[in-house]
Write a protein that holds these residues in place. Structure first.
Motif, PDB file in Angstrom:
ATOM      1  N   PHE A 175      13.422   1.115  -9.216  1.00 10.56           N
ATOM      2  CA  PHE A 175      12.902   0.528  -7.984  1.00 10.56           C
ATOM      3  C   PHE A 175      12.845   1.569  -6.871  1.00 10.56           C
ATOM      4  N   LEU A 176      13.882   2.391  -6.768  1.00 12.37           N
ATOM      5  CA  LEU A 176      13.884   3.435  -5.743  1.00 12.37           C
ATOM      6  C   LEU A 176      12.761   4.445  -5.977  1.00 12.37           C
ATOM      7  N   ALA A 177      12.526   4.792  -7.243  1.00 11.15           N
ATOM      8  CA  ALA A 177      11.471   5.759  -7.551  1.00 11.15           C
ATOM      9  C   ALA A 177      10.090   5.180  -7.255  1.00 11.15           C
ATOM     10  N   LEU A 178       9.898   3.899  -7.596  1.00 12.38           N
ATOM     11  CA  LEU A 178       8.596   3.269  -7.383  1.00 12.38           C
ATOM     12  C   LEU A 178       8.289   3.079  -5.903  1.00 12.38           C
ATOM     13  N   THR A 179       9.328   2.915  -5.092  1.00 10.15           N
ATOM     14  CA  THR A 179       9.124   2.671  -3.654  1.00 10.15           C
ATOM     15  C   THR A 179       9.381   3.922  -2.824  1.00 10.15           C
ATOM     16  N   GLU A 180       9.317   5.075  -3.468  1.00  6.99           N
ATOM     17  CA  GLU A 180       9.505   6.327  -2.727  1.00  6.99           C
ATOM     18  C   GLU A 180       8.417   6.464  -1.661  1.00  6.99           C
ATOM     19  N   GLY A 181       8.822   6.737  -0.434  1.00  2.66           N
ATOM     20  CA  GLY A 181       7.886   6.857   0.670  1.00  2.66           C
ATOM     21  C   GLY A 181       7.630   5.551   1.394  1.00  2.66           C
ATOM     22  N   PHE A 182       8.166   4.435   0.895  1.00  2.00           N
ATOM     23  CA  PHE A 182       8.008   3.142   1.560  1.00  2.00           C
ATOM     24  C   PHE A 182       8.978   3.061   2.737  1.00  2.00           C
ATOM     25  N   THR A 183       8.606   2.294   3.753  1.00  2.02           N
ATOM     26  CA  THR A 183       9.542   2.012   4.832  1.00  2.02           C
ATOM     27  C   THR A 183      10.571   0.992   4.352  1.00  2.02           C
ATOM     28  N   LYS A 184      11.644   0.813   5.129  1.00  2.00           N
ATOM     29  CA  LYS A 184      12.675  -0.156   4.762  1.00  2.00           C
ATOM     30  C   LYS A 184      12.097  -1.556   4.662  1.00  2.00           C
ATOM     31  N   GLU A 185      11.200  -1.912   5.589  1.00  2.00           N
ATOM     32  CA  GLU A 185      10.585  -3.234   5.576  1.00  2.00           C
ATOM     33  C   GLU A 185       9.699  -3.420   4.353  1.00  2.00           C
ATOM     34  N   LYS A 212       0.165   3.491  -6.168  1.00  2.00           N
ATOM     35  CA  LYS A 212       0.218   2.033  -6.156  1.00  2.00           C
ATOM     36  C   LYS A 212       1.071   1.555  -4.986  1.00  2.00           C
ATOM     37  N   LYS A 213       0.509   0.716  -4.120  1.00  2.00           N
ATOM     38  CA  LYS A 213       1.219   0.258  -2.939  1.00  2.00           C
ATOM     39  C   LYS A 213       1.968  -1.049  -3.180  1.00  2.00           C
ATOM     40  N   ASP A 214       1.507  -1.844  -4.117  1.00  2.00           N
ATOM     41  CA  ASP A 214       2.170  -3.097  -4.425  1.00  2.00           C
ATOM     42  C   ASP A 214       2.690  -3.034  -5.853  1.00  2.00           C
ATOM     43  N   ILE A 215       4.001  -2.864  -5.990  1.00  2.00           N
ATOM     44  CA  ILE A 215       4.610  -2.746  -7.316  1.00  2.00           C
ATOM     45  C   ILE A 215       5.459  -3.980  -7.631  1.00  2.00           C
ATOM     46  N   SER A 216       5.352  -5.021  -6.806  1.00  2.00           N
ATOM     47  CA  SER A 216       6.234  -6.181  -6.947  1.00  2.00           C
ATOM     48  C   SER A 216       5.994  -6.944  -8.248  1.00  2.00           C
ATOM     49  N   PHE A 217       4.710  -7.117  -8.637  1.00  2.00           N
ATOM     50  CA  PHE A 217       4.434  -7.833  -9.883  1.00  2.00           C
ATOM     51  C   PHE A 217       4.475  -6.888 -11.075  1.00  2.00           C
ATOM     52  N   PHE A 218       3.681  -5.825 -11.003  1.00  2.00           N
ATOM     53  CA  PHE A 218       3.684  -4.823 -12.062  1.00  2.00           C
ATOM     54  C   PHE A 218       3.934  -3.466 -11.427  1.00  2.00           C
ATOM     55  N   PRO A 219       4.940  -2.729 -11.880  1.00  2.00           N
ATOM     56  CA  PRO A 219       5.766  -2.972 -13.072  1.00  2.00           C
ATOM     57  C   PRO A 219       7.145  -3.565 -12.787  1.00  2.00           C
ATOM     58  N   LEU A 220       7.417  -4.013 -11.529  1.00  2.00           N
ATOM     59  CA  LEU A 220       8.769  -4.475 -11.207  1.00  2.00           C
ATOM     60  C   LEU A 220       9.102  -5.803 -11.887  1.00  2.00           C
ATOM     61  N   ALA A 221       8.311  -6.863 -11.555  1.00  2.00           N
ATOM     62  CA  ALA A 221       8.590  -8.171 -12.151  1.00  2.00           C
ATOM     63  C   ALA A 221       8.260  -8.193 -13.637  1.00  2.00           C
ATOM     64  N   MET A 222       7.115  -7.645 -13.977  1.00  2.00           N
ATOM     65  CA  MET A 222       6.657  -7.604 -15.367  1.00  2.00           C
ATOM     66  C   MET A 222       6.234  -6.178 -15.677  1.00  2.00           C
ATOM     67  N   PRO A 223       6.881  -5.445 -16.569  1.00  2.00           N
ATOM     68  CA  PRO A 223       7.847  -5.944 -17.554  1.00  2.00           C
ATOM     69  C   PRO A 223       9.299  -5.596 -17.263  1.00  2.00           C
ATOM     70  N   SER A 224       9.610  -4.984 -16.088  1.00  2.00           N
ATOM     71  CA  SER A 224      10.968  -4.483 -15.870  1.00  2.00           C
ATOM     72  C   SER A 224      12.000  -5.606 -15.808  1.00  2.00           C
ATOM     73  N   LEU A 225      11.720  -6.660 -15.026  1.00  2.00           N
ATOM     74  CA  LEU A 225      12.696  -7.723 -14.829  1.00  2.00           C
ATOM     75  C   LEU A 225      12.479  -8.910 -15.765  1.00  2.00           C
ATOM     76  N   SER A 226      11.254  -9.271 -16.010  1.00  2.00           N
ATOM     77  CA  SER A 226      10.958 -10.419 -16.889  1.00  2.00           C
ATOM     78  C   SER A 226      10.044  -9.969 -18.014  1.00  2.00           C
ATOM     79  N   GLU A 231      -1.083   7.179 -10.824  1.00  2.00           N
ATOM     80  CA  GLU A 231      -1.339   5.771 -10.562  1.00  2.00           C
ATOM     81  C   GLU A 231      -0.110   5.082  -9.977  1.00  2.00           C
ATOM     82  N   VAL A 232       1.075   5.386 -10.546  1.00  2.00           N
ATOM     83  CA  VAL A 232       2.308   4.782 -10.046  1.00  2.00           C
ATOM     84  C   VAL A 232       2.581   5.205  -8.607  1.00  2.00           C
ATOM     85  N   ARG A 233       2.376   6.476  -8.317  1.00  2.00           N
ATOM     86  CA  ARG A 233       2.658   6.974  -6.967  1.00  2.00           C
ATOM     87  C   ARG A 233       1.679   6.416  -5.939  1.00  2.00           C
TER      88      ARG A 233
END
Length: 220
Positions: free
Chosen positions: A32-42, A114-128, A110-112
């Motif tokens: 999660f930290l790697a996927l959100t690198e460069g994101f603000t806290k919010e 990608k601005k919205d990682i909440s569904f893919f790959p975070l929710a699917m397939p990482s968490l569910s 593509e991963v870097r």
């Protein structure tokens, strides 16, 4: 009344115990930290919040409608348990004996980007992913009344809360455990998952419906 409440909470905690090693939010924290690198806290908070919402929705859908899907395709309950055990066992084996997967330059870019990682790959397939979905469908086969489904849903809510807190503290957890600590935790979780997988297979093989089908097929 007390016996019913005890059974309710036992099923809820059983759901947590079965899913927690497979979802393994502690190993998802560095991802999660790697996927959100460069994101603000919010932005990071928003991605984590949506990720766990998607995770709960995916697992709840398979809990409520997994049995219908099985009926539609003519899949028996023992078959689901055995197949789920094999699938979960494969996930566990990968955690016990990981192989480094090298991403192609296009995948990394593509991963870097990608601005919205909440569904893919975070929710699917990482968490569910397939493993947790297989567990939820197997849990659904154990539910016979509406309050048992509610008990499993409560377990899913508890898992969602645990994942939410873990992702919120992902930076601190990764710093405390370190690389070696994360690897050791993954190995422990992998062993627990493998035990759960074997139990699924045993339950499927010893199911009375399967044994009766085998007897009929052999003419016994």
């Amino acid at each position: 009344m007390i016996e019913a409440l005890t059974s309710f909470f036992a099923l809820s905690l059983g759901t947590v115990a079965a899913l927690l090693p497979i979802i393994n939010p502690f190993s998802t924290a560095p991802l999660f930290l790697a996927l959100t690198e460069g994101f603000t806290k919010e932005q990071r908070e928003q991605q984590a919040r949506m990720g766990v919402i998607y995770m709960f929705a995916i697992l709840a859908i398979f809990l409520l409608f997994g049995t219908l899907i099985m009926t539609f395709f003519g899949i028996s309950l023992p078959g689901v348990r055995i197949a789920g055990g094999i699938l979960v066992g494969r996930v566990a084996f990968g955690m016990l004996y990981p192989k480094d997967r090298v991403q192609t330059p296009d995948e990394e870019q593509e991963v870097r980007m990608k601005k919205d990682i909440s569904f893919f790959p975070l929710a699917m397939p990482s968490l569910s992913g397939p493993g947790s979905i297989a567990v939820v469908i197997s849990m659904a086969t154990l539910a016979e009344t509406w309050y048992e489904y509610v008990a499993i849903l409560v377990g899913l809510l508890l898992i969602t809360l645990i994942v939410r807190v873990t992702l919120r503290m992902s930076g601190r957890i990764t710093r405390v455990l370190g690389v070696n600590g994360m690897h050791a935790l993954t190995k422990i979780m992998g062993f627990l998952i493998f035990c759960i997988a074997i139990q699924f297979i045993v339950n499927g093989l010893t199911d009375p419906d399967l044994l009766e089908t085998v007897r009929e097929g052999l003419g016994l």
